[in-house]
Design a protein around this motif. Structure first.
Motif, short mmCIF file in Angstrom:
data_model
loop_
_atom_site.label_atom_id
_atom_site.label_comp_id
_atom_site.label_asym_id
_atom_site.label_seq_id
_atom_site.Cartn_x
_atom_site.Cartn_y
_atom_site.Cartn_z
N LEU A 26 0.83 -1.21 0.00
CA LEU A 26 0.00 0.00 0.00
C LEU A 26 0.87 1.26 0.00
CD1 LEU A 26 -2.82 -0.98 2.54
CD2 LEU A 26 -2.79 -1.25 0.06
N VAL A 27 1.95 1.21 0.76
CA VAL A 27 2.88 2.34 0.76
C VAL A 27 3.56 2.46 -0.61
CG1 VAL A 27 5.01 3.27 1.75
CG2 VAL A 27 3.28 2.24 3.25
N ALA A 28 3.96 1.31 -1.17
CA ALA A 28 4.70 1.32 -2.44
C ALA A 28 3.88 1.88 -3.59
CB ALA A 28 5.17 -0.10 -2.78
N VAL A 29 2.61 1.53 -3.66
CA VAL A 29 1.81 2.00 -4.79
C VAL A 29 1.65 3.52 -4.73
CG1 VAL A 29 -0.50 1.75 -3.77
CG2 VAL A 29 -0.21 1.51 -6.22
N VAL A 82 -3.78 5.11 -3.49
CA VAL A 82 -3.91 3.91 -2.66
C VAL A 82 -5.37 3.46 -2.61
CG1 VAL A 82 -3.61 2.96 -0.35
CG2 VAL A 82 -1.87 4.47 -1.29
N ILE A 83 -6.29 4.38 -2.39
CA ILE A 83 -7.71 4.04 -2.30
C ILE A 83 -8.21 3.46 -3.62
CG2 ILE A 83 -10.04 4.99 -2.08
CD1 ILE A 83 -8.91 6.97 -0.03
N PHE A 84 -7.84 4.10 -4.74
CA PHE A 84 -8.30 3.63 -6.05
C PHE A 84 -7.90 2.18 -6.28
CE2 PHE A 84 -7.31 2.97 -10.58
CZ PHE A 84 -8.57 3.18 -11.14
N PHE A 85 -6.64 1.86 -6.05
CA PHE A 85 -6.17 0.52 -6.35
C PHE A 85 -6.62 -0.50 -5.30
CE2 PHE A 85 -3.48 2.72 -9.37
CZ PHE A 85 -3.66 1.89 -10.47
N ILE A 86 -6.85 -0.08 -4.10
CA ILE A 86 -7.43 -1.00 -3.12
C ILE A 86 -8.81 -1.45 -3.58
CG2 ILE A 86 -8.56 -1.03 -0.84
CD1 ILE A 86 -6.18 0.30 0.32
N ILE A 92 -11.14 -7.55 3.94
CA ILE A 92 -11.48 -6.15 3.62
C ILE A 92 -11.25 -5.26 4.84
CG2 ILE A 92 -13.39 -4.59 3.08
CD1 ILE A 92 -14.50 -6.79 1.26
N ILE A 93 -11.70 -5.72 6.00
CA ILE A 93 -11.51 -4.94 7.23
C ILE A 93 -10.03 -4.71 7.51
CG2 ILE A 93 -11.82 -4.96 9.75
CD1 ILE A 93 -14.43 -6.55 9.24
N LEU A 140 -5.01 -1.32 7.58
CA LEU A 140 -3.65 -1.07 7.11
C LEU A 140 -3.58 0.21 6.28
CD1 LEU A 140 -2.65 -4.72 6.18
CD2 LEU A 140 -1.70 -3.35 8.04
N LEU A 141 -4.67 0.51 5.59
CA LEU A 141 -4.72 1.76 4.83
C LEU A 141 -4.56 2.96 5.76
CD1 LEU A 141 -5.27 3.43 2.29
CD2 LEU A 141 -7.72 3.14 2.72
N TYR A 142 -5.13 2.86 6.94
CA TYR A 142 -5.00 3.94 7.93
C TYR A 142 -3.52 4.16 8.28
CZ TYR A 142 -5.43 6.48 12.34
OH TYR A 142 -5.30 7.40 13.34
N ILE A 143 -2.78 3.06 8.43
CA ILE A 143 -1.35 3.16 8.74
C ILE A 143 -0.58 3.69 7.53
CG2 ILE A 143 0.71 1.85 9.42
CD1 ILE A 143 -1.16 -0.14 10.81
#
Length: 499
Positions: free
Chosen positions: A150-153, A171-175, A387-388, A393-396
């Motif tokens: 997530l950081v890398a993208v 990050v949100i788009f690709f998630i 998903i949760i 992890l997105l928050y981090i």
């Protein structure tokens, strides 16, 4: 300014959207082709255990060479110089790590219908403590690895677009893309997208190197710069550096080989011959991927001198932008690289997420929380928990806690503690169950404590201290207690010996 960059403005946004939609399309088509197949753990998480040589090779490749390789390794080469040649070495040794146990584990998985790596631990030791602890260590490693992607993208696309596209939006788009096609098609969607991603990545990385040599002077200019301004990056590492080098090689050799999502690809192979042929192809990839990325990082020293640690994390994107500005051919070549980088990151993230969900659904929920649940319900629980976990992890990832390389190392420190149980269990029949459990617990505590306290006695990585203590407890305990607790049956014994 972003408007001066090749990928700035709407061109970057359109390229990003196009690759995302292609991946989504592959997921939808895979779902439509397989929607009438009965839902089962083996079908969803392992693609029905029928992946052929080409697809298996590319799903191994796109998973192994991910965001930390392309986006993270070039900056590490920028910071360390030629000492980072170890990245090529440990990627070669990862294949050696696979071959230590993959053929025998594959034979076991076919006979006993393994879906997750924890299935092997449960079958081998029949011990709830080992199975649950092993599952949680795998979940930790997988969660850490997903955070890395997530950081890398975000770092990759921000660098490529000159921050025209905000890190968080990327990050949100690709998630959302990843969650959709993983939910729909499982392993088959992941494997087919990996094939597309692997081809794009290989081509794009080579063109990046050619462009770097053509327009930035290549290695001669970079080595002249290092000789004048950073001679330590040209020299042989001192004793401390050498110890760190070898400890890293050992950590990655074992740690990367027991990635849960990599092991599940072993289980997914159509046959043992398919698995071995895929591994033969993978043996060449460190030279044509990690080696190329190392050269790009070294050339970058002369192109963008004086970058700080976090600034250098966007090096690949910055170099790609500079090359793309030169002419139309390199522009479109960097478009392909752009997509290949994103695709490589997402291909690893989707594999990690799929493996994370399988451990939750089958190993924890299906085995202990609700043993009477159907496989369809287990899969649904795994999807929801996945998903949760992704959004936690997105928050981090919203504010990266460290460099990509630091995150890369951190996951191995604890994950590697399952290695004695996992690998020795394949070959040593008198391995003692309680000794294995105690070794895992103590090794995990030591590795975690040393890691978070920043302790590396004698320059040896924290996880290796935990692994050494873990292995000593397992071996001495098993020798003293000498209790035979599990034997392969005669049929499997003959298969294993033939392998």
């Amino acid at each position: 300014m972003s408007e001066d960059l090749a990928f700035g403005g709407w061109s970057g946004i359109l390229i990003m959207a196009a690759y995302g939609l292609i991946m989504l399309g592959i997921g939808v088509v895979t779902y439509l082709r397989n929607k009438n197949i009965k839902a089962s753990n083996a079908n969803y998480y392992l693609g029905g255990k029928g992946l052929g040589v080409m697809v298996l090779f590319f799903t191994f490749y796109a998973t192994q060479y991910s965001g930390n390789t392309i986006i993270g390794y070039a900056p590490q080469g920028y910071r360390l110089g030629f000492m980072w040649l170890q990245s090529v070495t440990f990627m070669i040794l990862v294949i050696v790590g696979y071959m230590i146990f993959a053929p025998r584990l594959y034979a076991l998985s076919k006979k006993y219908n393994f879906v997750t790596p924890t299935d092997w631990l449960n079958k081998r030791f029949k011990n709830k403590g080992i199975t649950i602890l092993g599952a949680f260590l795998m979940l930790y490693g997988l969660g850490n690895y997903l955070l890395e992607q997530l950081v890398a993208v975000g770092q990759g696309v921000s660098g490529l677009t000159g921050n025209t596209i905000p890190y968080q939006y990327v990050v949100i788009f690709f998630i959302l893309i990843m969650l959709t096609y993983s939910w729909l098609g499982g392993m088959k969607s992941v494997a087919y997208t990996d094939t597309m991603q692997g081809v794009a990545l290989l081509f794009g990385v080579f063109i990046l190197l050619i462009g770097s040599i053509t327009y930035f002077g290549g290695l001669p200019a970079a080595t002249d710069y290092m000789e004048a301004f950073a001679p330590e990056k040209l020299g042989v590492p001192d004793l401390s550096g050498s110890v760190g080098w070898f400890s890293m090689l050992f950590l990655v050799t074992i740690g990367a080989a027991i990635y849960p999502h990599a092991i599940q690809r072993i289980f997914s192979a159509k046959s043992e011959k398919t698995l071995k042929n895929s591994m033969v192809g993978m043996a060449w990839m460190p030279f044509v991927t990690t080696g190329v990325v190392l050269l790009v990082g070294i050339i970058g020293m002369n192109v963008f001198p004086g970058l700080g640690t976090m600034e250098s994390e966007q090096l690949v994107g910055m170099m790609a932008n500079g090359i793309a500005s030169e002419n139309l051919f390199f522009y479109w070549a960097m478009v392909l690289l752009f997509g290949g980088i994103i695709a490589a990151i997402i291909s690893t993230a989707d594999s990690v997420l799929l493996s994370f969900s399988s451990v939750v659904s089958r190993d924890l929920y299906g085995r202990y929380i609700n043993p009477k649940s159907t496989e369809e319900k287990q899969i649904k629980v795994g999807k929801i928990v996945g998903i949760i976990a992704t959004f936690l992890l997105l928050y981090i990832a919203w504010n990266p806690p460290a460099t990509l390389f630091d995150i890369f190392v951190l996951k191995f420190e604890v994950l590697i503690q399952i290695a004695p149980a996992f690998i020795l269990g394949l070959y040593w029949k008198k391995l003692h169950t309680k000794s294995v459990f105690v070794g895992m617990v103590v090794g995990t505590i030591v590795a975690a404590t040393f890691t978070f306290a920043g302790l590396e006695p004698l320059g040896v990585l924290s996880g290796l201290w935990g692994l050494a203590i873990n292995t000593i407890i397992v071996v001495i305990g098993s020798l003293l207690l000498q209790k035979e607790e599990f034997y392969f049956d005669e049929e499997l014994e003959s298969v294993s010996e033939a392998v």
